[in-house]
Design a protein around this motif. Sequence first.
Motif, PDB file in Angstrom:
ATOM      1  N   PHE A  63       0.853  -1.193   0.000  1.00  0.00           N
ATOM      2  CA  PHE A  63       0.000   0.000   0.000  1.00  0.00           C
ATOM      3  C   PHE A  63       0.888   1.242   0.000  1.00  0.00           C
ATOM      4  O   PHE A  63       2.045   1.201   0.435  1.00  0.00           O
ATOM      5  N   ASN A  64       0.332   2.371  -0.463  1.00  0.00           N
ATOM      6  CA  ASN A  64       1.038   3.634  -0.239  1.00  0.00           C
ATOM      7  C   ASN A  64       0.631   4.198   1.122  1.00  0.00           C
ATOM      8  O   ASN A  64      -0.279   3.694   1.777  1.00  0.00           O
ATOM      9  N   GLY A  65       1.333   5.231   1.544  1.00  0.00           N
ATOM     10  CA  GLY A  65       1.068   5.822   2.852  1.00  0.00           C
ATOM     11  C   GLY A  65       0.065   6.947   2.804  1.00  0.00           C
ATOM     12  O   GLY A  65       0.133   7.864   3.623  1.00  0.00           O
ATOM     13  N   GLY A  66      -0.860   6.893   1.836  1.00  0.00           N
ATOM     14  CA  GLY A  66      -1.775   7.999   1.587  1.00  0.00           C
ATOM     15  C   GLY A  66      -2.455   8.555   2.816  1.00  0.00           C
ATOM     16  O   GLY A  66      -2.521   9.765   3.003  1.00  0.00           O
ATOM     17  N   SER A  67      -2.965   7.691   3.654  1.00  0.00           N
ATOM     18  CA  SER A  67      -3.682   8.154   4.837  1.00  0.00           C
ATOM     19  C   SER A  67      -2.792   8.213   6.065  1.00  0.00           C
ATOM     20  O   SER A  67      -2.950   9.087   6.915  1.00  0.00           O
ATOM     21  N   ILE A  68      -1.832   7.305   6.162  1.00  0.00           N
ATOM     22  CA  ILE A  68      -1.040   7.171   7.379  1.00  0.00           C
ATOM     23  C   ILE A  68       0.135   8.145   7.414  1.00  0.00           C
ATOM     24  O   ILE A  68       0.527   8.628   8.475  1.00  0.00           O
ATOM     25  N   SER A  69       0.702   8.458   6.260  1.00  0.00           N
ATOM     26  CA  SER A  69       1.854   9.355   6.231  1.00  0.00           C
ATOM     27  C   SER A  69       1.405  10.813   6.180  1.00  0.00           C
ATOM     28  O   SER A  69       0.543  11.170   5.373  1.00  0.00           O
ATOM     29  N   PRO A  70       2.006  11.677   6.999  1.00  0.00           N
ATOM     30  CA  PRO A  70       1.685  13.107   6.906  1.00  0.00           C
ATOM     31  C   PRO A  70       2.282  13.758   5.673  1.00  0.00           C
ATOM     32  O   PRO A  70       1.980  14.919   5.389  1.00  0.00           O
ATOM     33  N   ASN A  71       3.131  13.029   4.953  1.00  0.00           N
ATOM     34  CA  ASN A  71       3.822  13.614   3.795  1.00  0.00           C
ATOM     35  C   ASN A  71       3.307  13.085   2.467  1.00  0.00           C
ATOM     36  O   ASN A  71       3.988  13.184   1.444  1.00  0.00           O
ATOM     37  N   TYR A  72       2.115  12.540   2.482  1.00  0.00           N
ATOM     38  CA  TYR A  72       1.442  12.175   1.232  1.00  0.00           C
ATOM     39  C   TYR A  72       0.590  13.369   0.825  1.00  0.00           C
ATOM     40  O   TYR A  72      -0.398  13.687   1.474  1.00  0.00           O
ATOM     41  N   TYR A  73       0.987  14.029  -0.260  1.00  0.00           N
ATOM     42  CA  TYR A  73       0.357  15.283  -0.651  1.00  0.00           C
ATOM     43  C   TYR A  73      -0.370  15.165  -1.994  1.00  0.00           C
ATOM     44  O   TYR A  73      -0.495  16.139  -2.735  1.00  0.00           O
ATOM     45  N   GLY A  74      -0.828  13.973  -2.308  1.00  0.00           N
ATOM     46  CA  GLY A  74      -1.526  13.768  -3.574  1.00  0.00           C
ATOM     47  C   GLY A  74      -3.020  13.635  -3.377  1.00  0.00           C
ATOM     48  O   GLY A  74      -3.500  13.135  -2.362  1.00  0.00           O
ATOM     49  N   PHE A  75      -3.794  14.105  -4.362  1.00  0.00           N
ATOM     50  CA  PHE A  75      -5.240  13.865  -4.452  1.00  0.00           C
ATOM     51  C   PHE A  75      -6.044  14.456  -3.286  1.00  0.00           C
ATOM     52  O   PHE A  75      -7.199  14.125  -3.104  1.00  0.00           O
ATOM     53  N   ILE A  76      -5.450  15.332  -2.508  1.00  0.00           N
ATOM     54  CA  ILE A  76      -6.120  15.907  -1.332  1.00  0.00           C
ATOM     55  C   ILE A  76      -6.769  14.781  -0.521  1.00  0.00           C
ATOM     56  O   ILE A  76      -7.965  14.791  -0.233  1.00  0.00           O
ATOM     57  N   THR A  77      -5.957  13.815  -0.174  1.00  0.00           N
ATOM     58  CA  THR A  77      -6.402  12.681   0.634  1.00  0.00           C
ATOM     59  C   THR A  77      -6.062  12.940   2.081  1.00  0.00           C
ATOM     60  O   THR A  77      -4.895  12.916   2.468  1.00  0.00           O
ATOM     61  N   GLY A  78      -7.069  13.198   2.885  1.00  0.00           N
ATOM     62  CA  GLY A  78      -6.819  13.379   4.304  1.00  0.00           C
ATOM     63  C   GLY A  78      -6.450  12.059   4.961  1.00  0.00           C
ATOM     64  O   GLY A  78      -6.493  10.990   4.343  1.00  0.00           O
ATOM     65  N   GLY A  79      -6.095  12.112   6.217  1.00  0.00           N
ATOM     66  CA  GLY A  79      -5.836  10.899   6.968  1.00  0.00           C
ATOM     67  C   GLY A  79      -7.129  10.362   7.559  1.00  0.00           C
ATOM     68  O   GLY A  79      -8.223  10.725   7.146  1.00  0.00           O
ATOM     69  N   VAL A  80      -6.984   9.489   8.533  1.00  0.00           N
ATOM     70  CA  VAL A  80      -8.141   8.947   9.256  1.00  0.00           C
ATOM     71  C   VAL A  80      -7.887   9.187  10.735  1.00  0.00           C
ATOM     72  O   VAL A  80      -6.947   8.629  11.299  1.00  0.00           O
ATOM     73  N   THR A  81      -8.685  10.034  11.354  1.00  0.00           N
ATOM     74  CA  THR A  81      -8.495  10.316  12.771  1.00  0.00           C
ATOM     75  C   THR A  81      -8.752   9.047  13.591  1.00  0.00           C
ATOM     76  O   THR A  81      -9.480   8.149  13.143  1.00  0.00           O
ATOM     77  N   PRO A  82      -8.172   8.951  14.774  1.00  0.00           N
ATOM     78  CA  PRO A  82      -8.416   7.763  15.600  1.00  0.00           C
ATOM     79  C   PRO A  82      -9.900   7.509  15.855  1.00  0.00           C
ATOM     80  O   PRO A  82     -10.353   6.361  15.823  1.00  0.00           O
ATOM     81  N   ALA A  83     -10.662   8.567  16.100  1.00  0.00           N
ATOM     82  CA  ALA A  83     -12.101   8.394  16.345  1.00  0.00           C
ATOM     83  C   ALA A  83     -12.801   7.851  15.109  1.00  0.00           C
ATOM     84  O   ALA A  83     -13.673   6.973  15.204  1.00  0.00           O
ATOM     85  N   ALA A  84     -12.425   8.361  13.940  1.00  0.00           N
ATOM     86  CA  ALA A  84     -13.048   7.897  12.699  1.00  0.00           C
ATOM     87  C   ALA A  84     -12.689   6.455  12.403  1.00  0.00           C
ATOM     88  O   ALA A  84     -13.524   5.675  11.913  1.00  0.00           O
ATOM     89  N   LEU A  85     -11.436   6.073  12.701  1.00  0.00           N
ATOM     90  CA  LEU A  85     -11.022   4.689  12.465  1.00  0.00           C
ATOM     91  C   LEU A  85     -11.785   3.727  13.374  1.00  0.00           C
ATOM     92  O   LEU A  85     -12.252   2.677  12.923  1.00  0.00           O
ATOM     93  N   PHE A  86     -11.919   4.101  14.634  1.00  0.00           N
ATOM     94  CA  PHE A  86     -12.702   3.274  15.552  1.00  0.00           C
ATOM     95  C   PHE A  86     -14.131   3.104  15.040  1.00  0.00           C
ATOM     96  O   PHE A  86     -14.666   1.992  14.970  1.00  0.00           O
ATOM     97  N   ALA A  87     -14.748   4.228  14.667  1.00  0.00           N
ATOM     98  CA  ALA A  87     -16.137   4.172  14.215  1.00  0.00           C
ATOM     99  C   ALA A  87     -16.279   3.368  12.933  1.00  0.00           C
ATOM    100  O   ALA A  87     -17.271   2.645  12.745  1.00  0.00           O
ATOM    101  N   ASP A  88     -15.292   3.460  12.050  1.00  0.00           N
ATOM    102  CA  ASP A  88     -15.381   2.725  10.786  1.00  0.00           C
ATOM    103  C   ASP A  88     -15.317   1.223  11.017  1.00  0.00           C
ATOM    104  O   ASP A  88     -15.961   0.444  10.304  1.00  0.00           O
ATOM    105  N   ASN A  89     -14.547   0.798  12.012  1.00  0.00           N
ATOM    106  CA  ASN A  89     -14.527  -0.623  12.372  1.00  0.00           C
ATOM    107  C   ASN A  89     -15.873  -1.073  12.924  1.00  0.00           C
ATOM    108  O   ASN A  89     -16.332  -2.186  12.653  1.00  0.00           O
ATOM    109  N   VAL A  90     -16.512  -0.201  13.697  1.00  0.00           N
ATOM    110  CA  VAL A  90     -17.855  -0.507  14.196  1.00  0.00           C
ATOM    111  C   VAL A  90     -18.829  -0.640  13.037  1.00  0.00           C
ATOM    112  O   VAL A  90     -19.680  -1.538  13.014  1.00  0.00           O
ATOM    113  N   VAL A  91     -18.710   0.262  12.066  1.00  0.00           N
ATOM    114  CA  VAL A  91     -19.584   0.215  10.885  1.00  0.00           C
ATOM    115  C   VAL A  91     -19.468  -1.139  10.192  1.00  0.00           C
ATOM    116  O   VAL A  91     -20.471  -1.769   9.838  1.00  0.00           O
ATOM    117  N   SER A  92     -18.235  -1.608   9.989  1.00  0.00           N
ATOM    118  CA  SER A  92     -18.029  -2.890   9.310  1.00  0.00           C
ATOM    119  C   SER A  92     -18.536  -4.055  10.151  1.00  0.00           C
ATOM    120  O   SER A  92     -19.107  -5.010   9.624  1.00  0.00           O
TER     121      SER A  92
END
Length: 496
Positions: A63-92
């Motif tokens: 994988f690329n570091g699109g979400s995890i790396s702070p230095n991925y500056y392509g496609f205006i891809t934000g990261g995933v906040t800890p709260a959002a990651l937790f909630a996304d696991n609940v969603v699945s």
Amino acid sequence: MEENSSILKDLWKVSQGPWKSGVLPSSEQLARARNSIPTTLPTTGSGLESVQRHILDDIVPAFNGGSISPNYYGFITGGVTPAALFADNVVSAYDQNVQVHLPNHSIVTEVEFHALGMLSDLFRLDRSTWQNGTFTTGATASNILGLACGREFILQKAAERKGSQITSVGENGLLEVLQAAGLSGIQVLSTMPHSSLVKAAGVLGIGRANVRNVCSADNALLFDMAILEKELARTDKASIVAISCGEVNTGRFATSGVQQFKDIRRLCDKYGAWIHVDGAFGIFGRVLEDNPEFETIKKGSEGIELADSITGDGHKLLNVPYDCGFFFCRHPDLSSQVFQNANAAYLSAGPSEGLAVPSPLNIGLENSRRFRALPVYASLLSYGREGYSDMLRRQIGLARAIYDWIYDSADYVALPETSSKSDLLDQTFMSVLLRANDDTLNRDLAKKINETSRMFVSGTSWQGAPACRIAISNWRVDVERDTKLVIDVLKQVARS
């Protein structure tokens, strides 16, 4: 279960800790992943533990570091906040379908409704007007919704003026309503629109060729008001005005204050046009507090409350997982005229027990959709307005620090070219556009930067020549650390 829990904990640590490998996978990691993928479906399954290890050991390293790396500056891809990651696991894990509001069956549709309300609060939009909308997959789907509602509205008004009973595209079809209204077609008037808006026009039968630039001669981002009125006054076309709240290369805005927006609103009301705002990331300028440092950005996002529809991306500056877009419409009943499910009694929502929460399946594209609002809800609760304002201030601070260095560099040109550094920095939002002075290097600039694997940029074009865009959108931004890294990489590439 213990093994599964251990794997999930390991994955959580990786996703929340610093990204220690390159922003892009190595050729060896890519080769290993490709070679590990079976070429045919196995007759006998290998079991859960084996699949988990295969994905984590073979696939994830590629994988690329699109979400995890702070230095991925392509496609205006934000990261995933800890709260959002937790909630996304609940969603699945719980796999809820939010599309039919059944208040005695599940709370999920109400949570989504309140998440839309909190988003409107974040963007300083009046809930009584703007808590009408839905969550989407992203910019393309959101722009389809905006143009579809606009198409319904402007043709309905045009057909009614002709005295026709055939007024709804959703009910009667595009050709019939155009004929009833005495029109040859629809046009979308904009300035440097995003490609997803043009794609939406193609999907909806408006036509990509009917998305027209009506920009000022001395600034391709701003409307030429005289040309705009001339186009709106046409009697053979119905018009939608699409305003870019954040142009994709520069991050700059198509309007520069509430008065200009009022002028556009006045013209659209005069000629029966619809105003759609593509606010994919520019809408986040409204999160900032009043401060002279951000005055230009605040002015660029002023007035969008005067529009008819507004779209944005959650998986950009909101820093929630792919896929997540959102759509707001000030006309609460219009979406259902376009997107309602006819003759499907089994999809009936039933009584809402006093809470006016519409079933999303009648106001959006999908009949089935995951609970993508929960990561939004969780992240908004976790950070609040102040947390998101701090996040954006750091992103802007990094963009301005990089531009400050580029402007004085002998190796690079800061774009768009301006007469002074202060003017450039004042207009900088969260994107940096540049090119190399050396033409040979400039042709491969994005490739050379990305080959370092210390950061990733998007190659683009500006005024007919290659350019690079550094789009800063990750919640992990550290201005001092990341400025040093970006400058080091740019110096290294120039020396090479």
